[in-house]
Design an enzyme around this catalytic site. Structure first.
Site, short mmCIF file in Angstrom:
data_model
loop_
_atom_site.label_atom_id
_atom_site.label_comp_id
_atom_site.label_asym_id
_atom_site.label_seq_id
_atom_site.Cartn_x
_atom_site.Cartn_y
_atom_site.Cartn_z
N GLY A 1 0.70 -1.05 0.08
CA GLY A 1 0.07 0.01 -0.05
C GLY A 1 1.07 1.39 -0.04
O GLY A 1 2.03 1.45 -0.39
N CYS A 2 0.31 2.53 0.41
CA CYS A 2 1.24 3.76 0.68
C CYS A 2 2.49 3.53 1.25
O CYS A 2 2.48 2.84 2.32
CB CYS A 2 0.32 4.68 1.38
SG CYS A 2 0.95 6.11 1.64
#
Length: 233
Positions: free
Chosen positions: A65-66
């Site tokens: 993810g981020c």
């Protein structure tokens, strides 16, 4: 592009009402199964007790993810020397953040994690990887959507490949998650460092809403799971 615009809105929002309305939405997106009590997690930690005799640095590369979240979580661990945010797994050379955010470059937001094998093992880093995000959601983490947010392990050698496959198999067999793991396991190729403003992002931007509502809760949960293995207790 939708995700890029959404992030910019969160980072720049000046209205507390706006943030209060979004808080439950973001919090919901961050919740996922806690595997720290699973037998497979305990197996990773037990395997990690036998550290390598050499202190020569090694590298692990994960996408979860981020990368702002991933970087801040892995920075907490003893034995991790440095964490660099960047892009890998795609076809476009020297991509920019805006290009990667379109989802058209094939790259994932990822982190290169330099570590000391005499202080932390690859097994333990895999345990941290599976705690740090939800590996059962395809091309999505919370409200960040797109192939750039996919769950992926980019292995550097045959041993890392073997361990990644083994623990994914064990977690699935144990049904540690309600759904099957969709983590991509693929060879490490070319890693492009992200722009300077992405490096140490939380440390430099702790007060912005995205950090307060997304990065900080994930970091705090991570620190709770890995008590005793943190640089700062």
């Amino acid at each position: 592009m939708k995700t890029f615009i959404g992030r910019q809105m969160i980072k720049q929002a000046g209205s507390y009402l706006f943030l209060m309305l979004l808080a439950p939405f973001w919090a919901c997106g961050q919740s996922h199964t806690d595997i720290s009590k699973s037998n497979t997690f305990k197996e990773m930690e037990k395997a990690g007790a036998a550290k390598a005799a050499t202190s020569k640095s090694d590298t692990a590369t994960f996408a979860a993810g981020c990368f702002w979240c991933v970087e801040e979580q892995f920075k907490q661990l003893k034995g991790v020397t440095s964490v660099t945010s960047g892009y890998t797994g795609g076809t476009v050379p020297n991509p920019s953040y805006k290009q990667v955010c379109t989802g058209l470059t094939g790259h994932a937001e990822a982190c290169n994690i330099i570590y000391d094998p005499s202080k932390i093992s690859y097994d333990e880093l895999l345990a941290a990887f599976f705690v740090s995000h939800n590996p059962t959601t395809l091309n999505r983490q919370g409200n960040d959507e797109g192939t750039q947010y996919r769950s992926a392990i980019f292995y550097h050698n045959a041993e890392q490949h073997k361990l990644a496959d083994y623990y994914i198999k064990r977690l699935n067999e144990e049904k540690a998650y309600p759904d099957e793991i969709v983590t991509e396991v693929t060879p490490y190729t070319k890693f492009y460092n992200a722009e300077d403003y992405h490096q140490n992002y939380y440390e430099s931007n702790a007060s912005v809403p995205y950090c307060q509502f997304v990065v900080k809760p994930k970091r705090d949960k991570f620190r709770e799971v890995f008590k005793g293995k943190l640089k700062q207790e």
